[in-house]
Scaffold this motif. Structure first.
Motif, PDB file in Angstrom:
ATOM      1  N   GLY A   1       0.807  -1.212   0.000  1.00 46.43           N
ATOM      2  CA  GLY A   1       0.000   0.000   0.000  1.00 46.43           C
ATOM      3  C   GLY A   1       0.840   1.262   0.000  1.00 46.43           C
ATOM      4  O   GLY A   1       0.502   2.254  -0.661  1.00 46.43           O
ATOM      5  N   LEU A   2       1.950   1.258   0.748  1.00 44.62           N
ATOM      6  CA  LEU A   2       2.844   2.414   0.771  1.00 44.62           C
ATOM      7  C   LEU A   2       3.426   2.705  -0.613  1.00 44.62           C
ATOM      8  O   LEU A   2       3.632   3.864  -0.987  1.00 44.62           O
ATOM      9  CB  LEU A   2       3.975   2.170   1.768  1.00 44.62           C
ATOM     10  N   VAL A   3       3.715   1.667  -1.354  1.00 42.99           N
ATOM     11  CA  VAL A   3       4.270   1.848  -2.695  1.00 42.99           C
ATOM     12  C   VAL A   3       3.205   2.366  -3.655  1.00 42.99           C
ATOM     13  O   VAL A   3       3.465   3.236  -4.501  1.00 42.99           O
ATOM     14  CB  VAL A   3       4.872   0.520  -3.212  1.00 42.99           C
ATOM     15  N   LEU A   4       1.980   1.877  -3.531  1.00 45.98           N
ATOM     16  CA  LEU A   4       0.938   2.206  -4.498  1.00 45.98           C
ATOM     17  C   LEU A   4       0.288   3.569  -4.260  1.00 45.98           C
ATOM     18  O   LEU A   4      -0.063   4.262  -5.225  1.00 45.98           O
ATOM     19  CB  LEU A   4      -0.143   1.122  -4.478  1.00 45.98           C
ATOM     20  N   LEU A   5       0.104   3.976  -2.992  1.00 49.70           N
ATOM     21  CA  LEU A   5      -0.661   5.190  -2.698  1.00 49.70           C
ATOM     22  C   LEU A   5      -0.126   6.427  -3.420  1.00 49.70           C
ATOM     23  O   LEU A   5      -0.889   7.106  -4.114  1.00 49.70           O
ATOM     24  CB  LEU A   5      -0.728   5.423  -1.189  1.00 49.70           C
ATOM     25  N   PRO A   6       1.157   6.774  -3.297  1.00 46.12           N
ATOM     26  CA  PRO A   6       1.620   7.996  -3.981  1.00 46.12           C
ATOM     27  C   PRO A   6       1.723   7.841  -5.498  1.00 46.12           C
ATOM     28  O   PRO A   6       1.948   8.827  -6.201  1.00 46.12           O
ATOM     29  CB  PRO A   6       2.998   8.231  -3.353  1.00 46.12           C
TER      30      PRO A   6
ATOM     31  N   PHE B   1      -6.111   2.384  -2.262  1.00 47.20           N
ATOM     32  CA  PHE B   1      -4.762   2.094  -1.771  1.00 47.20           C
ATOM     33  C   PHE B   1      -4.606   2.526  -0.320  1.00 47.20           C
ATOM     34  O   PHE B   1      -3.933   1.859   0.480  1.00 47.20           O
ATOM     35  CB  PHE B   1      -3.718   2.796  -2.645  1.00 47.20           C
ATOM     36  N   LEU B   2      -5.244   3.650   0.045  1.00 49.82           N
ATOM     37  CA  LEU B   2      -5.202   4.106   1.436  1.00 49.82           C
ATOM     38  C   LEU B   2      -5.909   3.102   2.339  1.00 49.82           C
ATOM     39  O   LEU B   2      -5.431   2.795   3.438  1.00 49.82           O
ATOM     40  CB  LEU B   2      -5.861   5.479   1.544  1.00 49.82           C
ATOM     41  N   ALA B   3      -7.041   2.574   1.868  1.00 45.57           N
ATOM     42  CA  ALA B   3      -7.771   1.572   2.644  1.00 45.57           C
ATOM     43  C   ALA B   3      -6.935   0.312   2.813  1.00 45.57           C
ATOM     44  O   ALA B   3      -6.900  -0.288   3.896  1.00 45.57           O
ATOM     45  CB  ALA B   3      -9.091   1.237   1.950  1.00 45.57           C
ATOM     46  N   MET B   4      -6.261  -0.100   1.744  1.00 46.98           N
ATOM     47  CA  MET B   4      -5.398  -1.283   1.813  1.00 46.98           C
ATOM     48  C   MET B   4      -4.283  -1.079   2.838  1.00 46.98           C
ATOM     49  O   MET B   4      -3.999  -1.954   3.664  1.00 46.98           O
ATOM     50  CB  MET B   4      -4.807  -1.552   0.436  1.00 46.98           C
ATOM     51  N   MET B   5      -3.678   0.101   2.792  1.00 46.60           N
ATOM     52  CA  MET B   5      -2.602   0.403   3.724  1.00 46.60           C
ATOM     53  C   MET B   5      -3.100   0.435   5.157  1.00 46.60           C
ATOM     54  O   MET B   5      -2.492  -0.123   6.076  1.00 46.60           O
ATOM     55  CB  MET B   5      -1.983   1.744   3.346  1.00 46.60           C
ATOM     56  N   ASP B   6      -4.257   1.074   5.375  1.00 49.04           N
ATOM     57  CA  ASP B   6      -4.790   1.201   6.733  1.00 49.04           C
ATOM     58  C   ASP B   6      -5.232  -0.137   7.301  1.00 49.04           C
ATOM     59  O   ASP B   6      -4.988  -0.432   8.473  1.00 49.04           O
ATOM     60  CB  ASP B   6      -5.961   2.181   6.737  1.00 49.04           C
ATOM     61  N   ALA B   7      -5.913  -0.940   6.476  1.00 45.91           N
ATOM     62  CA  ALA B   7      -6.345  -2.251   6.956  1.00 45.91           C
ATOM     63  C   ALA B   7      -5.141  -3.098   7.334  1.00 45.91           C
ATOM     64  O   ALA B   7      -5.128  -3.765   8.377  1.00 45.91           O
ATOM     65  CB  ALA B   7      -7.171  -2.957   5.874  1.00 45.91           C
ATOM     66  N   SER B   8      -4.101  -3.049   6.515  1.00 47.81           N
ATOM     67  CA  SER B   8      -2.913  -3.861   6.758  1.00 47.81           C
ATOM     68  C   SER B   8      -2.146  -3.401   7.993  1.00 47.81           C
ATOM     69  O   SER B   8      -1.678  -4.221   8.789  1.00 47.81           O
ATOM     70  CB  SER B   8      -1.991  -3.814   5.532  1.00 47.81           C
TER      71      SER B   8
END
Length: 459
Positions: A95-100, A120-127
């Motif tokens: 998620g960190l790679v994809l968001l920006p 992508f933010l949701a993916m990062m936050d859930a993880s």
């Protein structure tokens, strides 16, 4: 079966088991300091920002109780909590790679760029919630209760280091010559590369904790509790709802304190960039792409790094201060300092904003440690994970409420000038301090425990 007392852990052991939290907080530091800027770069208006930020608390609301329940009732060759560290870290790194890079991904898939960014933010936050909740539970699993304040204080110190790295990284890369300005609709390279570095550090620190920490087996855990092995009882998903009905009274009172504390924090994280841009840089609310706006974003990152930096020495002081004046008094004092820091941002010049970060650093250190230290004695050992997950409700619900109403309030009440709402956040933090003193029960044995805790740390 005779009940045994958990052995004291050395300071090195406590650091090892919390090291992964440093990497997780670096990810949070990057998100807190840059998510609003990224979303604004991609086209979001200021009154929409809090709605996009709802992704984080909603995922925490769902994920953390489930992960806590699973951790309490499962065992793998890797342990109870460590499998979740690893799974969460890997997915969060993606998620960190994809968001920006959401704008670039739209060239590969036909999708709205803001929608992709939210996904992508949701993916990062859930993880990150999958990885984070077990760290809180691990302190309760591994430490005797008199070392609880120390354990959460060490976590706070490592959280501070991670957040400083995440908050300052874009500015450091800019000084190294990495481009800090991007075309409209894209994110600058200094932010993108910071997220890459954050993903790598998070993976490395999580792996460090996994390889250096050995969790107690179900048999060992049974000896420390009531003679029943944790995996002996067949758990059901519906047990989560039964545990909700048995929430300890101390948790409910601390929950109200947490509501106002995290309402204030969410306000700061979401609106500081726009507050600085309009109040201290003199920009119009619809300027979200200029070099000066990105300068305001860099300043936000540095200020967030500063309050996390100040949180580190304050975390060292929490145990002796709590010994001297009490845990709830310490927490109330810290919250007042944080509230005054937020309010002062409206009245002091841009060059003096670092003063506000001192008070916020004290508050942040206490928020990350003292509520858990006051709570841990009232939680059954075998339910540590689920109750830490439920306690997270009192963190995410205020963020959801703020996320829904914050944007319209800033737009309609403050004319999109977000600094006024930051002041509201400061007032909320002071309300949390008052509630701490009025509602939270003092532990009559806390002074003796704090002293014992200091004496029994092995360096």
């Amino acid at each position: 079966m005779t009940k045994k007392i958990k052995p004291n852990l050395s300071l090195a052991q406590i650091i090892n088991m919390s090291m992964g939290f440093m990497g997780i907080q670096m990810a949070f530091g990057l998100q807190n300091g840059n998510a609003s800027r990224i979303l604004a770069n991609l086209g979001a208006d200021v009154h929409e920002l809090s709605w996009f930020w709802l992704v984080a608390p909603f995922t925490g609301l769902i994920v953390q109780p489930i992960i806590g329940h699973l951790g309490d009732n499962t065992w793998s060759p890797l342990g109870r909590r460590k499998p979740f560290f690893l799974i969460g870290a890997v997915l969060c790194a993606v998620g960190l790679v994809l968001l920006p890079n959401a704008a670039s991904v739209t060239h590969l898939v036909a999708a709205n760029v803001l929608l992709l960014a939210v996904i992508f933010l949701a993916m990062m936050d859930a993880s990150v919630n999958v990885a984070m909740e077990p760290f809180r539970a691990l302190v309760g699993d591994m430490l005797p209760k008199h070392q609880g304040t120390l354990g959460f204080s060490v976590q706070t110190i490592l959280i501070g280091f991670g957040a400083v790295l995440g908050s300052y990284m874009p500015d450091w890369l800019t000084k190294l010559g990495v481009n800090s300005v991007a075309p409209a609709g894209y994110v600058a390279d200094n932010v993108i590369y910071s997220f890459y570095i954050g993903a790598a550090i998070m993976l490395l620190t999580i792996l460090y904790t996994i390889f250096t920490t050995k969790e107690y087996s179900p048999q060992e855990f049974a000896e420390f509790s009531d003679g029943k092995e944790i995996v002996e009882e067949k758990s059901k998903f519906s047990d989560i709802f039964k545990d909700f009905a048995k929430v300890p009274d101390q948790m409910k009172k601390l929950g109200l304190v947490q509501f106002f504390s995290w309402f204030a924090l969410f306000t700061m994280w979401v609106f500081t960039t726009n507050a600085l841009a309009t109040h201290h840089f003199g920009l119009s609310p619809d300027d979200t792409h200029s070099e000066m706006f990105n300068e305001a974003g860099n300043l936000t990152g540095k200020l967030f790094g500063q309050y996390n930096l100040w949180a580190i020495p304050f975390a060292f002081l929490l145990t002796p201060v709590a010994k001297a004046i009490g845990k709830k008094q310490t927490h109330a004092l810290a919250l007042v300092c944080g509230g005054l820091g937020l309010i002062a941002m409206n009245f002091i010049s841009k060059d003096l904003l670092w003063i506000s970060m001192i008070g916020l650093g004290f508050a942040w250190a206490s928020i990350l440690a003292m509520p858990y230290a006051m709570l841990i004695d009232s939680i059954p050992s075998k339910k540590m994970g689920i109750y830490m997950g439920i306690f997270n409700f009192f963190i995410v619900i205020p963020q959801i409420v703020n996320g829904i109403f914050g944007g319209p309030i800033v737009s309609n009440l403050f004319g999109n000038m977000a600094m006024g709402y930051v002041v509201v956040g400061g007032i909320c933090m002071i309300i949390a301090a008052v509630l701490t003193m009025l509602l939270v029960k003092s532990d009559p044995a806390e002074t003796g425990q704090a002293e014992e805790e200091i004496q029994q740390v092995h360096f």
